[in-house]
Scaffold this motif. Structure first.
Motif, PDB file in Angstrom:
ATOM      1  N   GLU A 145       0.778 -12.456  -2.072  1.00  0.00           N
ATOM      2  CA  GLU A 145       2.017 -11.823  -2.512  1.00  0.00           C
ATOM      3  C   GLU A 145       1.737 -10.663  -3.463  1.00  0.00           C
ATOM      4  O   GLU A 145       2.372  -9.609  -3.381  1.00  0.00           O
ATOM      5  CB  GLU A 145       2.914 -12.857  -3.179  1.00  0.00           C
ATOM      6  CG  GLU A 145       3.475 -13.889  -2.198  1.00  0.00           C
ATOM      7  CD  GLU A 145       4.302 -14.967  -2.893  1.00  0.00           C
ATOM      8  OE1 GLU A 145       4.329 -14.975  -4.150  1.00  0.00           O
ATOM      9  OE2 GLU A 145       4.930 -15.784  -2.178  1.00  0.00           O
ATOM     10  N   SER A 146       0.774 -10.854  -4.361  1.00  0.00           N
ATOM     11  CA  SER A 146       0.404  -9.786  -5.289  1.00  0.00           C
ATOM     12  C   SER A 146      -0.183  -8.591  -4.548  1.00  0.00           C
ATOM     13  O   SER A 146       0.126  -7.436  -4.850  1.00  0.00           O
ATOM     14  CB  SER A 146      -0.593 -10.323  -6.315  1.00  0.00           C
ATOM     15  OG  SER A 146      -1.032  -9.312  -7.192  1.00  0.00           O
ATOM     16  N   LEU A 147      -1.038  -8.880  -3.562  1.00  0.00           N
ATOM     17  CA  LEU A 147      -1.642  -7.812  -2.764  1.00  0.00           C
ATOM     18  C   LEU A 147      -0.581  -7.030  -2.005  1.00  0.00           C
ATOM     19  O   LEU A 147      -0.585  -5.794  -1.996  1.00  0.00           O
ATOM     20  CB  LEU A 147      -2.659  -8.398  -1.794  1.00  0.00           C
ATOM     21  CG  LEU A 147      -3.336  -7.421  -0.836  1.00  0.00           C
ATOM     22  CD1 LEU A 147      -4.220  -6.442  -1.600  1.00  0.00           C
ATOM     23  CD2 LEU A 147      -4.164  -8.178   0.208  1.00  0.00           C
ATOM     24  N   ALA A 148       0.344  -7.736  -1.355  1.00  0.00           N
ATOM     25  CA  ALA A 148       1.388  -7.059  -0.588  1.00  0.00           C
ATOM     26  C   ALA A 148       2.235  -6.167  -1.493  1.00  0.00           C
ATOM     27  O   ALA A 148       2.543  -5.020  -1.144  1.00  0.00           O
ATOM     28  CB  ALA A 148       2.266  -8.088   0.112  1.00  0.00           C
ATOM     29  N   GLU A 149       2.611  -6.678  -2.663  1.00  0.00           N
ATOM     30  CA  GLU A 149       3.408  -5.873  -3.586  1.00  0.00           C
ATOM     31  C   GLU A 149       2.629  -4.653  -4.060  1.00  0.00           C
ATOM     32  O   GLU A 149       3.166  -3.543  -4.143  1.00  0.00           O
ATOM     33  CB  GLU A 149       3.838  -6.729  -4.781  1.00  0.00           C
ATOM     34  CG  GLU A 149       4.770  -6.005  -5.739  1.00  0.00           C
ATOM     35  CD  GLU A 149       5.255  -6.885  -6.884  1.00  0.00           C
ATOM     36  OE1 GLU A 149       5.899  -6.334  -7.809  1.00  0.00           O
ATOM     37  OE2 GLU A 149       4.982  -8.110  -6.863  1.00  0.00           O
ATOM     38  N   GLY A 150       1.342  -4.856  -4.349  1.00  0.00           N
ATOM     39  CA  GLY A 150       0.526  -3.737  -4.798  1.00  0.00           C
ATOM     40  C   GLY A 150       0.318  -2.680  -3.733  1.00  0.00           C
ATOM     41  O   GLY A 150       0.336  -1.482  -4.022  1.00  0.00           O
ATOM     42  N   VAL A 151       0.119  -3.109  -2.492  1.00  0.00           N
ATOM     43  CA  VAL A 151      -0.074  -2.145  -1.403  1.00  0.00           C
ATOM     44  C   VAL A 151       1.216  -1.375  -1.142  1.00  0.00           C
ATOM     45  O   VAL A 151       1.179  -0.163  -0.877  1.00  0.00           O
ATOM     46  CB  VAL A 151      -0.590  -2.848  -0.137  1.00  0.00           C
ATOM     47  CG1 VAL A 151      -0.582  -1.901   1.059  1.00  0.00           C
ATOM     48  CG2 VAL A 151      -2.003  -3.382  -0.361  1.00  0.00           C
ATOM     49  N   ARG A 152       2.357  -2.046  -1.223  1.00  0.00           N
ATOM     50  CA  ARG A 152       3.629  -1.323  -1.070  1.00  0.00           C
ATOM     51  C   ARG A 152       3.772  -0.226  -2.122  1.00  0.00           C
ATOM     52  O   ARG A 152       4.159   0.906  -1.820  1.00  0.00           O
ATOM     53  CB  ARG A 152       4.816  -2.291  -1.180  1.00  0.00           C
ATOM     54  CG  ARG A 152       5.115  -3.078   0.061  1.00  0.00           C
ATOM     55  CD  ARG A 152       6.545  -3.623   0.048  1.00  0.00           C
ATOM     56  NE  ARG A 152       6.836  -4.379  -1.159  1.00  0.00           N
ATOM     57  CZ  ARG A 152       6.645  -5.684  -1.293  1.00  0.00           C
ATOM     58  NH1 ARG A 152       6.146  -6.383  -0.288  1.00  0.00           N
ATOM     59  NH2 ARG A 152       6.959  -6.300  -2.416  1.00  0.00           N
ATOM     60  N   ALA A 153       3.448  -0.558  -3.364  1.00  0.00           N
ATOM     61  CA  ALA A 153       3.533   0.440  -4.436  1.00  0.00           C
ATOM     62  C   ALA A 153       2.508   1.557  -4.215  1.00  0.00           C
ATOM     63  O   ALA A 153       2.798   2.738  -4.469  1.00  0.00           O
ATOM     64  CB  ALA A 153       3.298  -0.232  -5.784  1.00  0.00           C
ATOM     65  N   HIS A 154       1.334   1.198  -3.725  1.00  0.00           N
ATOM     66  CA  HIS A 154       0.283   2.183  -3.439  1.00  0.00           C
ATOM     67  C   HIS A 154       0.742   3.157  -2.358  1.00  0.00           C
ATOM     68  O   HIS A 154       0.578   4.375  -2.486  1.00  0.00           O
ATOM     69  CB  HIS A 154      -0.963   1.426  -2.998  1.00  0.00           C
ATOM     70  CG  HIS A 154      -2.149   2.263  -2.689  1.00  0.00           C
ATOM     71  ND1 HIS A 154      -2.573   3.325  -3.474  1.00  0.00           N
ATOM     72  CD2 HIS A 154      -3.039   2.195  -1.651  1.00  0.00           C
ATOM     73  CE1 HIS A 154      -3.662   3.856  -2.949  1.00  0.00           C
ATOM     74  NE2 HIS A 154      -3.948   3.201  -1.844  1.00  0.00           N
ATOM     75  N   VAL A 155       1.337   2.627  -1.293  1.00  0.00           N
ATOM     76  CA  VAL A 155       1.846   3.470  -0.214  1.00  0.00           C
ATOM     77  C   VAL A 155       2.890   4.440  -0.754  1.00  0.00           C
ATOM     78  O   VAL A 155       2.880   5.638  -0.441  1.00  0.00           O
ATOM     79  CB  VAL A 155       2.429   2.601   0.919  1.00  0.00           C
ATOM     80  CG1 VAL A 155       3.241   3.447   1.897  1.00  0.00           C
ATOM     81  CG2 VAL A 155       1.306   1.878   1.659  1.00  0.00           C
ATOM     82  N   ALA A 156       3.808   3.936  -1.564  1.00  0.00           N
ATOM     83  CA  ALA A 156       4.862   4.792  -2.122  1.00  0.00           C
ATOM     84  C   ALA A 156       4.263   5.891  -2.994  1.00  0.00           C
ATOM     85  O   ALA A 156       4.722   7.051  -2.969  1.00  0.00           O
ATOM     86  CB  ALA A 156       5.843   3.952  -2.930  1.00  0.00           C
ATOM     87  N   ASP A 157       3.233   5.557  -3.766  1.00  0.00           N
ATOM     88  CA  ASP A 157       2.594   6.550  -4.629  1.00  0.00           C
ATOM     89  C   ASP A 157       1.899   7.629  -3.808  1.00  0.00           C
ATOM     90  O   ASP A 157       2.016   8.833  -4.102  1.00  0.00           O
ATOM     91  CB  ASP A 157       1.584   5.850  -5.548  1.00  0.00           C
ATOM     92  CG  ASP A 157       0.934   6.794  -6.545  1.00  0.00           C
ATOM     93  OD1 ASP A 157       1.611   7.739  -7.018  1.00  0.00           O
ATOM     94  OD2 ASP A 157      -0.255   6.595  -6.862  1.00  0.00           O
ATOM     95  N   VAL A 158       1.184   7.222  -2.762  1.00  0.00           N
ATOM     96  CA  VAL A 158       0.488   8.198  -1.922  1.00  0.00           C
ATOM     97  C   VAL A 158       1.495   9.073  -1.182  1.00  0.00           C
ATOM     98  O   VAL A 158       1.305  10.293  -1.074  1.00  0.00           O
ATOM     99  CB  VAL A 158      -0.465   7.483  -0.928  1.00  0.00           C
ATOM    100  CG1 VAL A 158      -1.153   8.502  -0.027  1.00  0.00           C
ATOM    101  CG2 VAL A 158      -1.510   6.672  -1.687  1.00  0.00           C
ATOM    102  N   GLU A 159       2.565   8.485  -0.688  1.00  0.00           N
ATOM    103  CA  GLU A 159       3.602   9.289  -0.022  1.00  0.00           C
ATOM    104  C   GLU A 159       4.204  10.315  -0.973  1.00  0.00           C
ATOM    105  O   GLU A 159       4.452  11.457  -0.604  1.00  0.00           O
ATOM    106  CB  GLU A 159       4.698   8.373   0.523  1.00  0.00           C
ATOM    107  CG  GLU A 159       4.283   7.569   1.734  1.00  0.00           C
ATOM    108  CD  GLU A 159       5.410   6.701   2.259  1.00  0.00           C
ATOM    109  OE1 GLU A 159       6.316   6.352   1.467  1.00  0.00           O
ATOM    110  OE2 GLU A 159       5.380   6.362   3.456  1.00  0.00           O
ATOM    111  N   ARG A 160       4.429   9.903  -2.217  1.00  0.00           N
ATOM    112  CA  ARG A 160       4.992  10.827  -3.203  1.00  0.00           C
ATOM    113  C   ARG A 160       4.014  11.958  -3.503  1.00  0.00           C
ATOM    114  O   ARG A 160       4.405  13.134  -3.581  1.00  0.00           O
ATOM    115  CB  ARG A 160       5.314  10.065  -4.491  1.00  0.00           C
ATOM    116  CG  ARG A 160       5.833  10.935  -5.636  1.00  0.00           C
ATOM    117  CD  ARG A 160       5.976  10.129  -6.904  1.00  0.00           C
ATOM    118  NE  ARG A 160       4.724   9.525  -7.328  1.00  0.00           N
ATOM    119  CZ  ARG A 160       3.758  10.194  -7.960  1.00  0.00           C
ATOM    120  NH1 ARG A 160       3.898  11.491  -8.222  1.00  0.00           N
ATOM    121  NH2 ARG A 160       2.660   9.565  -8.335  1.00  0.00           N
TER     122      ARG A 160
END
Length: 340
Positions: A145-160
């Motif tokens: 769960e921690s990994l999934a949440e972190g990867v979602r935030a990572h994706v959003a940061d890279v997209e930004r």
């Protein structure tokens, strides 16, 4: 932007890269992989830069530290977590700079990021008592769960940062050992049991679904669990063609029949004595397709070309040549080139 999906008929890298220079690596990858560049990992930098160390930068509310045998769950963020986050930030800065210089900001050009998969992560991270997190169902769940949440935030940061769509690759090199129970324990009497496939599938499927973008699950180990990978929810499965055997043929065929695409590792990671041409590199994929009874057009319509695994162990010259060779082979597949 157009709908996010994994492109096919093109080339990309698996993830790791030799050396310690993030800007040089980003510039090479963006230049050599025009259709699907990726955020590189530079494990040569040491602690915090390897596959598990990168996870320390991504996990949410679950910091990692080190022990005498590897990475361990910690009570609070310490030097290891801070170092991993700093290295990831440098890598992102380098990619953003290369992206700007290439004029790709705000385009539909996708980029790929990688993270260790939840099962390999749980097999390599220890709990406070020294046992692998894999052995504790609650710890497995918390890590996933921690990994999934972190990867979602990572994706959003890279997209930004890039203004471009981002795709995710989960690396599961330890998946076969997790299923076979071949991992070592803190003592001979505490060897982790084989994780039943339904339990492993539930963990992987939950993380794949949670990141909410198309996912490639990469497993370059021998005897990959193809049925589990097929049911993981991933849009694409990555395999090292050189380790596939006749026993894997049915599983590969089922992946294609179920509509999944394949990332085929066809370019060697170690520099060969003689640089092979695209026809030689592509022949194993053509043979595989023929044996499965699929038309060769599947190589253009359903295949992404990669090196057989990460390139961290190669020298800089071969790493660059490997990406170029992968791109040449992908173009040959896309153009319907003759291999006979």
């Amino acid at each position: 932007m157009t709908e996010k999906k994994f492109p096919v008929g093109v080339a990309t890298g698996v993830g790791s890269w030799p050396g310690v220079d993030a800007r040089e690596a980003a510039a090479i990858v963006v230049g050599e992989l025009p259709e699907l560049p990726h955020l590189v990992e530079l494990p040569g930098r040491g602690l915090g830069a390897d596959m598990i160390g990168r996870a320390a930068a991504l996990l949410v509310d679950l910091p990692l530290d080190t022990s005498t045998t590897g990475y361990r769950v910690a009570q609070r963020p310490g030097p290891v977590t801070r170092l991993a986050r700093d290295l990831l930030a440098r890598d992102l800065d380098a990619l953003e700079e290369a992206w700007e210089l290439a004029g790709r900001r705000g385009t539909d050009q996708p980029v790929k990021v990688q993270a260790v998969g939840p099962l390999t992560l749980a097999s390599q991270v220890e709990l406070v008592g020294g046992h692998r997190a894999l052995t504790d169902p609650g710890a497995r769940r918390d890590l996933a769960e921690s990994l999934a949440e972190g990867v979602r935030a990572h994706v959003a940061d890279v997209e930004r940062r890039l203004g471009s769509p981002v795709l995710v690759q989960f690396d599961e090199p330890g998946l076969r050992a997790v299923l076979d129970g071949s991992l070592t324990g803190v003592s001979i009497l505490q060897t982790p049991r084989a994780l039943p496939e339904p339990e492993a599938l539930a963990v992987l499927h939950a993380v794949v679904a949670a990141v909410e973008v198309p996912v490639l699950v990469h497993c370059c180990a021998a005897a990959p669990p193809l049925d589990l990978l097929r049911r993981s929810g991933a849009a694409m499965v990555g395999l090292d063609v050189s380790v596939l055997t006749a026993a894997d043929l049915d599983g590969v065929g089922e992946l294609l029949e179920d509509g999944l695409s394949l990332a085929l590792g066809l370019v060697p990671t170690a520099p060969p004595e003689r640089v092979p041409g695209w026809r030689e590199l592509g022949r194993p994929a053509v043979t595989l397709t023929d044996r499965l009874g699929f038309p060769r057009t599947v190589l253009a319509d359903r295949v992404l070309v990669t090196p057989s695994c990460g390139l961290a162990g190669a020298n800089g010259a071969w790493s660059r040549r490997a990406l170029r060779s992968a791109s040449e082979l992908a173009r040959a597949f896309a153009d319907g080139a003759e291999f006979d």
